[in-house]
Design a protein around this motif. Structure first.
Motif, PDB file in Angstrom:
ATOM      1  N   TYR A 210      47.579   3.776  10.481  1.00  0.00           N
ATOM      2  CA  TYR A 210      47.239   5.044   9.830  1.00  0.00           C
ATOM      3  C   TYR A 210      47.928   6.163  10.604  1.00  0.00           C
ATOM      4  N   THR A 211      48.377   7.178   9.896  1.00  0.00           N
ATOM      5  CA  THR A 211      48.942   8.321  10.599  1.00  0.00           C
ATOM      6  C   THR A 211      47.817   9.134  11.220  1.00  0.00           C
ATOM      7  N   LYS A 212      48.150   9.919  12.209  1.00  0.00           N
ATOM      8  CA  LYS A 212      47.135  10.735  12.869  1.00  0.00           C
ATOM      9  C   LYS A 212      46.532  11.760  11.914  1.00  0.00           C
ATOM     10  N   ASP A 213      47.340  12.281  11.004  1.00  0.00           N
ATOM     11  CA  ASP A 213      46.810  13.236  10.033  1.00  0.00           C
ATOM     12  C   ASP A 213      45.802  12.563   9.101  1.00  0.00           C
ATOM     13  N   GLU A 214      46.062  11.320   8.713  1.00  0.00           N
ATOM     14  CA  GLU A 214      45.094  10.595   7.872  1.00  0.00           C
ATOM     15  C   GLU A 214      43.765  10.435   8.603  1.00  0.00           C
ATOM     16  N   ILE A 215      43.835  10.087   9.875  1.00  0.00           N
ATOM     17  CA  ILE A 215      42.604   9.903  10.643  1.00  0.00           C
ATOM     18  C   ILE A 215      41.887  11.237  10.839  1.00  0.00           C
ATOM     19  N   ARG A 216      42.625  12.302  11.095  1.00  0.00           N
ATOM     20  CA  ARG A 216      41.982  13.610  11.261  1.00  0.00           C
ATOM     21  C   ARG A 216      41.202  14.006  10.007  1.00  0.00           C
ATOM     22  N   ARG A 217      41.772  13.746   8.841  1.00  0.00           N
ATOM     23  CA  ARG A 217      41.067  14.081   7.596  1.00  0.00           C
ATOM     24  C   ARG A 217      39.812  13.235   7.442  1.00  0.00           C
ATOM     25  N   LEU A 218      39.903  11.949   7.783  1.00  0.00           N
ATOM     26  CA  LEU A 218      38.738  11.080   7.669  1.00  0.00           C
ATOM     27  C   LEU A 218      37.651  11.496   8.650  1.00  0.00           C
ATOM     28  N   VAL A 219      38.028  11.803   9.881  1.00  0.00           N
ATOM     29  CA  VAL A 219      37.059  12.225  10.890  1.00  0.00           C
ATOM     30  C   VAL A 219      36.396  13.543  10.487  1.00  0.00           C
ATOM     31  N   ALA A 220      37.169  14.462   9.911  1.00  0.00           N
ATOM     32  CA  ALA A 220      36.603  15.734   9.460  1.00  0.00           C
ATOM     33  C   ALA A 220      35.565  15.497   8.370  1.00  0.00           C
ATOM     34  N   LEU A 221      35.838  14.554   7.473  1.00  0.00           N
ATOM     35  CA  LEU A 221      34.850  14.230   6.445  1.00  0.00           C
ATOM     36  C   LEU A 221      33.596  13.643   7.086  1.00  0.00           C
ATOM     37  N   TYR A 274      46.475  -0.252  28.050  1.00  0.00           N
ATOM     38  CA  TYR A 274      45.283  -0.137  27.195  1.00  0.00           C
ATOM     39  C   TYR A 274      44.648   1.247  27.314  1.00  0.00           C
ATOM     40  N   THR A 275      44.523   1.762  28.521  1.00  0.00           N
ATOM     41  CA  THR A 275      43.892   3.081  28.674  1.00  0.00           C
ATOM     42  C   THR A 275      44.766   4.188  28.101  1.00  0.00           C
ATOM     43  N   SER A 276      46.095   3.970  28.043  1.00  0.00           N
ATOM     44  CA  SER A 276      46.950   4.969  27.388  1.00  0.00           C
ATOM     45  C   SER A 276      46.653   5.030  25.896  1.00  0.00           C
ATOM     46  N   LEU A 277      46.239   3.904  25.319  1.00  0.00           N
ATOM     47  CA  LEU A 277      45.840   3.904  23.912  1.00  0.00           C
ATOM     48  C   LEU A 277      44.533   4.661  23.720  1.00  0.00           C
ATOM     49  N   ILE A 278      43.597   4.507  24.652  1.00  0.00           N
ATOM     50  CA  ILE A 278      42.355   5.290  24.594  1.00  0.00           C
ATOM     51  C   ILE A 278      42.689   6.785  24.586  1.00  0.00           C
ATOM     52  N   ASP A 279      43.610   7.181  25.463  1.00  0.00           N
ATOM     53  CA  ASP A 279      44.003   8.596  25.530  1.00  0.00           C
ATOM     54  C   ASP A 279      44.612   9.066  24.212  1.00  0.00           C
ATOM     55  N   GLU A 280      45.438   8.226  23.611  1.00  0.00           N
ATOM     56  CA  GLU A 280      46.088   8.642  22.362  1.00  0.00           C
ATOM     57  C   GLU A 280      45.083   8.717  21.221  1.00  0.00           C
ATOM     58  N   TYR A 281      44.160   7.788  21.175  1.00  0.00           N
ATOM     59  CA  TYR A 281      43.130   7.827  20.131  1.00  0.00           C
ATOM     60  C   TYR A 281      42.224   9.045  20.285  1.00  0.00           C
ATOM     61  N   ALA A 282      42.038   9.487  21.531  1.00  0.00           N
ATOM     62  CA  ALA A 282      41.183  10.661  21.762  1.00  0.00           C
ATOM     63  C   ALA A 282      41.753  11.913  21.102  1.00  0.00           C
ATOM     64  N   GLN A 283      43.035  11.906  20.769  1.00  0.00           N
ATOM     65  CA  GLN A 283      43.642  13.040  20.083  1.00  0.00           C
ATOM     66  C   GLN A 283      43.095  13.213  18.667  1.00  0.00           C
ATOM     67  N   VAL A 284      42.592  12.125  18.082  1.00  0.00           N
ATOM     68  CA  VAL A 284      42.134  12.196  16.688  1.00  0.00           C
ATOM     69  C   VAL A 284      40.681  11.759  16.504  1.00  0.00           C
ATOM     70  N   PHE A 285      40.126  11.039  17.482  1.00  0.00           N
ATOM     71  CA  PHE A 285      38.730  10.596  17.401  1.00  0.00           C
ATOM     72  C   PHE A 285      37.910  11.308  18.476  1.00  0.00           C
ATOM     73  N   PRO A 286      37.070  12.277  18.107  1.00  0.00           N
ATOM     74  CA  PRO A 286      36.242  12.950  19.113  1.00  0.00           C
ATOM     75  C   PRO A 286      34.934  12.217  19.418  1.00  0.00           C
ATOM     76  N   ALA A 287      34.762  11.008  18.899  1.00  0.00           N
ATOM     77  CA  ALA A 287      33.500  10.280  19.058  1.00  0.00           C
ATOM     78  C   ALA A 287      33.098  10.157  20.515  1.00  0.00           C
ATOM     79  N   ALA A 288      31.801  10.101  20.742  1.00  0.00           N
ATOM     80  CA  ALA A 288      31.268   9.982  22.102  1.00  0.00           C
ATOM     81  C   ALA A 288      31.271   8.544  22.600  1.00  0.00           C
ATOM     82  N   SER A 289      31.751   7.613  21.775  1.00  0.00           N
ATOM     83  CA  SER A 289      31.795   6.201  22.169  1.00  0.00           C
ATOM     84  C   SER A 289      33.189   5.635  21.969  1.00  0.00           C
ATOM     85  N   TRP A 290      33.471   4.574  22.727  1.00  0.00           N
ATOM     86  CA  TRP A 290      34.706   3.811  22.567  1.00  0.00           C
ATOM     87  C   TRP A 290      34.336   2.339  22.472  1.00  0.00           C
TER      88      TRP A 290
END
Length: 613
Positions: A210-221, A274-290
């Motif tokens: 998924y593109t980051k913009d797609e995820i941002r829209r889903l997270v906003a919803l 692996y932790t670099s992926l966590i960092d990149e996902y944090a750009q679009v997922f503000p969730a308090a869990s991983w």
């Protein structure tokens, strides 16, 4: 008996069956129909009637956002533009109030009062929001709501759905429908295993992402509808979507064979990756869990084939350490890293076999899906939060489907784990249903949606309140049908092309095709010249799905059961794009005039002018 006595008896009988006044009927009725059911309902006299002139009165600034969302959803439900105002309520109004002093409502509960006006009070904005979901369900059944009062508080804090969009791609429209329906039924947690297209690791961008913009829209919803979207990258097993092109990070067995699905937990480079992926996902997922998965690391193998893992464990933890300790060490290091970023860790349970001497870090939430030696009661006794993700709650494409009716008849609730039924709710965070694409072409998204509906409503009921509000499952399904889908939910089975024969033209390619709608809401495209159907079948196959961008779209023998021959017509300016129902890639025309499939962000989909013959 004389005629006069008969007449007198009949008169008495008439008195016994004379109509009961409407107000009295409403007082005697049970709670109005909702999912989850209202368990604490005190009937009143009369009713609230939604009519022209109704307003939504927000008591303060905190209530405004909830009120605005309700207004949006009333409009989407066909109720028109209901104004949101501040000030004094009048008859016919809907009042939304947030009162932090009402402790009995907790973080997600609400109080509903119905009279000449209807009022919703929550201690938090989430509680007030859930009250508005109840109102929308009631108005889905008519303009009149019986008078009364309800205090509605959930039994469990985690009420979820897990979706594995791993390897395959699930349409964002389908996921948006899911978020809306989850919120409508007061589910609050969507756990998504998926791939976000990586800027840091472009070599990992095989299709399914998924593109980051797609995820941002889903997270906003999700944020609008109070559904927390928690991402998962499964590790250290099932890592092949990420490291199939990184052999340097793959675990190597004693025969020197690389394992593309297994990350080498003995390498610092693997942990850093692996932790670099966590960092990149944090750009679009503000969730308090991983969610790191951590399941099936040795699926189809065992630690003995990887002696370097035992060496690593003993070097770090001493002579009594086991290979399992190296696995737990990796989990705990991820826990520490996630905590440093303000996130709590979640894992599956099956890696916790009891063969380890190193404990999992306290506070790690364990999602229990498989019956292994370490039971839920033992995990809870050790202080771990445990979520019920039982395999009995799974829906697998083309495979196992949860027996929702059987679970309902058994009055299943989140204490019922695989292998153990707990006597207490203590330590159980809640439960979720899980959707898995083990056979990615086994069912289409629309078919999965049909199977999901009863399971979703059941998990909503069992995690919020009584697991058995109706005497029979048929009555419960009737309850679910009465409330329907959430406002804004889109019927993805509606096809914008009627059956018939059409000429399709695009980029110099022309053909006549017989278009036929499928029962699950897609199209088949049969060539009038060859009698064969358009299909994509070539290229790299994953989970029984051809997922290689650029692979051919060809004419093959038509088969009604072949899901790869089903297409989504997407209306665009100038005509239609055609997206495969399974691969979710669109038809593209090469410079040489060949039909191939590509993700829309890699190649422009062909736009087909469609003319009826």
């Amino acid at each position: 008996m004389t005629w006069s006595r008969v007449a007198s008896a009949v008169a008495g009988l008439v008195l016994l069956v004379a109509p009961v006044p409407a107000a009295a009927q409403e007082r005697r009725a049970g709670p109005p129909v909702t999912v989850p059911a209202l368990s604490d309902w005190a009937p009143g006299e009369g009713s609230y009637v939604f009519a022209r002139g109704a307003r939504i009165v927000a008591r303060d600034k905190k209530s405004l956002q909830v009120a605005d969302t309700l207004a949006d959803d009333l409009r989407a439900a066909g109720r028109g533009a209901v104004p949101v105002v501040r000030g004094t309520a009048r008859a016919g109004d809907i009042v939304v109030d947030i009162d932090p002093s009402v402790a009995r409502l907790g973080a997600e509960g609400y109080e509903l009062r119905v009279g000449t006006r209807l009022s919703i009070t929550g201690r938090t904005d989430t509680g007030a929001f859930y009250g508005t979901r109840t109102l929308l369900q009631l108005l889905a059944q008519g303009d009149r709501v019986p008078a009364g009062r309800a205090v509605d508080v959930p039994e469990f804090g985690e009420r979820g759905v897990g979706v594995c969009a791993c390897y395959v791609h699930i349409s964002t429209e389908w996921l948006e429908n899911l978020v809306r329906d989850m919120a409508y039924h007061k589910l609050n947690q969507l756990l998504l295993e998926l791939k976000v297209k990586s800027d840091a690791h472009p070599e990992a961008n095989t299709w399914g992402y998924y593109t980051k913009d797609e995820i941002r829209r889903l997270v906003a919803l999700g944020e609008k509808y109070h559904v927390e979207i928690i991402p998962e990258i499964n590790s250290p097993g099932h890592m092949d979507p990420w490291i199939e092109n990184r052999p340097d990070l793959q675990l190597t067995d004693s025969d020197g064979v690389k394992q593309p699905s297994r990350l080498d937990v003995t390498q610092q480079a693997a942990f850093d990756y692996y932790t670099s992926l966590i960092d990149e996902y944090a750009q679009v997922f503000p969730a308090a869990s991983w969610h790191m998965g951590a399941d099936e690391y040795m699926l189809g193998s065992d630690f003995a084939k990887y002696p370097q893992i035992l060496r690593y464990a003993r070097d770090k933890y001493g002579a009594d350490a086991t290979p399992q300790d190296a696995f737990i060490d990796f989990v705990n290091r991820v826990h520490a890293y996630a905590a440093s970023k303000g996130k709590k860790l979640r894992i599956w349970n099956d890696g916790l076999t009891g063969a380890n001497t190193v404990p999992v870090t306290a506070g790690t939430t364990i999602e229990h899906w498989l019956d292994v030696a370490v039971k839920p009661s033992r995990l809870i006794a050790r202080g771990y939060p445990v979520m019920n993700a039982a395999y009995a709650l799974y829906l697998v494409r083309g495979g196992f489907h949860s027996d929702t009716e059987g679970l309902y008849d058994q009055s299943w609730d989140p204490r019922g784990f695989e292998g153990e039924k707990l006597a207490s709710r203590d330590g159980v965070t809640g439960a979720k249903i899980s959707l898995w694409p083990d056979n990615g072409r086994g069912e289409t998204e629309n078919e999965v949606a049909v199977a999901l509906d009863p399971a979703l409503r059941h998990i909503a009921q069992a995690t919020w309140g009584s697991p058995h509000p109706d005497a029979t499952y048929a009555e419960f399904t009737a309850r679910a049908q009465a409330v329907g889908h959430a406002p804004g939910w889109r019927d993805l089975t509606r096809v914008p092309l009627a059956d018939g024969t059409y000429t399709l033209r695009s980029g110099g390619v022309t053909g006549d095709f017989q278009v036929a709608r499928t029962a699950d809401g897609y199209l088949t495209l049969r060539s009038a010249a060859s009698g064969r159907c358009l299909e994509t079948r070539s290229g790299r196959i994953t989970l029984n799905v051809p997922l290689e961008p650029g692979s051919a779209v060809t004419e093959e023998t038509c088969a009604a059961s072949n899901t790869l021959q089903r297409w989504v017509p997407v209306p665009v300016p100038g005509g239609y794009e055609f997206v495969n129902a399974i691969t979710r890639m669109a038809v593209h025309i090469t410079d040489g005039g060949r039909l191939v499939q590509y993700p829309p962000d890699q190649r422009e989909p062909a736009v087909w002018r469609v003319t009826a013959r």
